[in-house]
Scaffold this motif. Structure first.
Motif, short mmCIF file in Angstrom:
data_model
loop_
_atom_site.label_atom_id
_atom_site.label_comp_id
_atom_site.label_asym_id
_atom_site.label_seq_id
_atom_site.Cartn_x
_atom_site.Cartn_y
_atom_site.Cartn_z
N CYS A 1 -1.34 -1.11 -4.24
CA CYS A 1 -2.35 -0.06 -4.39
C CYS A 1 -1.75 1.29 -4.10
N ALA A 2 -2.19 2.24 -4.88
CA ALA A 2 -1.63 3.59 -4.85
C ALA A 2 -2.77 4.58 -5.10
N PRO A 3 -2.54 5.84 -4.73
CA PRO A 3 -3.58 6.84 -5.04
C PRO A 3 -3.67 7.04 -6.55
N GLY A 4 -4.87 7.26 -7.05
CA GLY A 4 -5.07 7.51 -8.47
C GLY A 4 -4.78 8.97 -8.78
N PRO A 5 -4.82 9.40 -10.04
CA PRO A 5 -5.12 8.54 -11.18
C PRO A 5 -3.97 7.63 -11.59
N LEU A 6 -4.37 6.40 -11.96
CA LEU A 6 -3.43 5.43 -12.49
C LEU A 6 -4.17 4.56 -13.50
N ASP B 1 0.86 -1.18 0.00
CA ASP B 1 0.00 0.00 0.00
C ASP B 1 0.90 1.24 0.00
N VAL B 2 0.96 1.91 -1.15
CA VAL B 2 1.86 3.06 -1.28
C VAL B 2 1.07 4.35 -1.07
N GLY B 3 1.43 5.11 -0.04
CA GLY B 3 0.77 6.39 0.21
C GLY B 3 1.75 7.53 0.01
N GLY B 4 1.30 8.75 0.25
CA GLY B 4 2.14 9.93 0.03
C GLY B 4 3.31 9.99 0.99
N VAL C 1 -1.48 -3.42 -10.28
CA VAL C 1 -1.56 -2.09 -9.66
C VAL C 1 -2.98 -1.57 -9.78
N ASP C 2 -3.49 -1.02 -8.70
CA ASP C 2 -4.84 -0.43 -8.77
C ASP C 2 -4.96 0.64 -7.70
N ASN C 3 -6.06 1.41 -7.73
CA ASN C 3 -6.19 2.42 -6.68
C ASN C 3 -6.69 1.78 -5.39
N ASP C 4 -6.42 2.46 -4.27
CA ASP C 4 -6.63 1.83 -2.97
C ASP C 4 -8.07 1.39 -2.71
N ALA C 5 -9.04 2.22 -3.10
CA ALA C 5 -10.43 1.86 -2.79
C ALA C 5 -10.90 0.68 -3.64
N ASN C 6 -10.48 0.63 -4.92
CA ASN C 6 -10.84 -0.52 -5.75
C ASN C 6 -10.26 -1.80 -5.15
N ALA C 7 -9.00 -1.72 -4.73
CA ALA C 7 -8.32 -2.89 -4.19
C ALA C 7 -8.98 -3.33 -2.89
N ALA C 8 -9.28 -2.37 -2.01
CA ALA C 8 -9.91 -2.71 -0.73
C ALA C 8 -11.29 -3.33 -0.97
N ALA C 9 -12.00 -2.81 -1.96
CA ALA C 9 -13.32 -3.36 -2.28
C ALA C 9 -13.19 -4.83 -2.69
N LEU C 10 -12.15 -5.13 -3.49
CA LEU C 10 -11.96 -6.51 -3.94
C LEU C 10 -11.63 -7.43 -2.77
N ALA C 11 -10.77 -6.94 -1.85
CA ALA C 11 -10.43 -7.76 -0.67
C ALA C 11 -11.67 -8.04 0.17
N GLU C 12 -12.53 -7.04 0.32
CA GLU C 12 -13.76 -7.25 1.10
C GLU C 12 -14.68 -8.26 0.41
N ALA C 13 -14.77 -8.13 -0.94
CA ALA C 13 -15.67 -9.03 -1.68
C ALA C 13 -15.15 -10.46 -1.63
N ARG C 14 -13.83 -10.59 -1.67
CA ARG C 14 -13.25 -11.93 -1.75
C ARG C 14 -13.13 -12.59 -0.38
#
Ligand SMILES: [Zn+2]
Length: 332
Positions: free
Chosen positions: A71-76, A10-13, A111-124
């Motif tokens: 996961c990183a902040p967008g846009p990516l 998880d890469v942040g600023g 690589v994806d943005n943090d909220a998309n990635a977190a959503a996938l982890a929750e769904a899975r």
């Protein structure tokens, strides 16, 4: 350390959080490191590589790692793994993060943005497990959202979809950091809750609210966390402030249900614990903000992963759809 692990980064600023995750979503180890985001692309890459190296040092053999998800902040661009131009990561402009990391480690990189990635982890693996279509919102300093349809992230045409935090519910509302007016992020994220608390306290000088006590009498020092702590002790003003926030979130969630009709709505992020006791209040208000006559059947749940959502999210990006039995056999 067991074989068959996923790595989530998880890469942040300002910091990097990274961890090893089993194929069924248990975080086995994790570390934090500073992110060097203002001194050019090479040093920033080196910071991420060094965090990944430290995790490799914990496994029996490099072959134990099935993939690395970042996961990183967008846009990516999630399709190419290119970081486009995130305000929080001035080090990288059109930077091919995915291929740079793949060159060093020779495994599959996502690589994806943090909220998309977190959503996938929750769904899975998390609170959205067993649901086909999931809407996830992380409410903290900002509001990030992710949409999972049929078990996969909905990216839209270029990867820019699911910016739910920047959906406006009031075109005459306050200006959001993104430039638009009345985004739900500008109305209901942590800083907006703090602003609302300060306005209440100014209006109601001489109040004995616990919020003011927590801020040692300094209205300007009030934070959303103080509102949460005051609410937990039964403070009336804190409850009013959170109910106003819940009203605004209900309008937004009503819109979301009319647009997507997900099977479940998950709330994560720093404010989820504070708002959790009020999810029923959202459900009670929904019929007023939603044309869907069965909107109240949709569960609104607290996300499983808290501060570790980025690590779990990164790992979920490179997980395949293991069944529990398959993942257990992968560990031998
Ligand atoms: Zn906005």
């Amino acid at each position: 350390m067991q074989d068959g692990l996923l790595m989530g980064v998880d890469v942040g600023g300002t910091k990097i959080a990274a961890g090893l995750v089993t194929p069924d979503g248990e975080i086995r180890s994790q570390l934090k490191a500073p992110m060097i985001s203002r001194e050019g692309p090479a040093l920033a890459l080196a910071a991420v590589v060094s965090a990944i190296d430290s995790l490799y040092a914990q496994v029996k053999s490099p072959a134990s790692i099935q993939g690395i998800g970042i996961c990183a902040p967008g846009p990516l661009d999630p399709n190419t793994g290119v970081i486009v131009n995130p305000p929080n990561l001035p080090c990288w402009r059109d930077f091919p993060l995915s291929s740079e990391i793949a060159k060093k480690f020779g495994v599959s990189i996502k690589v994806d943005n943090d909220a998309n990635a977190a959503a996938l982890a929750e769904a899975r693996w998390g609170a959205g497990r067993g649901y086909k279509n999931v809407f996830y919102a992380s409410i903290g300093t900002g509001i990030g959202t992710g949409i999972i349809l049929d078990g996969t992230i909905y990216h839209g045409r270029t990867g820019a979809a699911a910016e739910g935090g920047h959906v406006s519910i009031d075109y005459r509302g306050p200006r959001c950091g993104c430039g638009k007016l009345g985004c739900i992020e500008a109305l209901a994220a942590g800083p907006a809750i703090a602003l609302r608390a300060r306005a209440h306290l100014r209006q109601d000088l001489g109040t004995d609210s616990a919020i003011l006590e927590l801020a040692h009498g300094d209205i300007e020092a009030v934070t959303s966390e103080m509102v949460g702590s005051a609410y937990a002790t039964g403070d009336r003003m804190a409850k009013d402030i959170l109910l106003e926030t819940i009203d605004l979130l209900s309008v937004w969630i009503g819109n979301t249900i009319d647009l997507l009709e997900p099977d479940v709505i998950l709330i994560g992020g720093g404010a989820a614990t504070m708002l959790g006791p009020l999810f029923d209040e959202i459900r009670d208000r929904l019929p007023g903000y939603c044309v869907n006559s069965r909107c109240q059947e949709i569960p609104i749940l607290k996300a499983r992963y808290g501060a570790d959502a980025g690590i779990a999210g990164g790992a979920a990006l490179c997980s395949t759809t293991f069944t529990r039995a398959e993942s257990l056999s992968a560990l031998h």
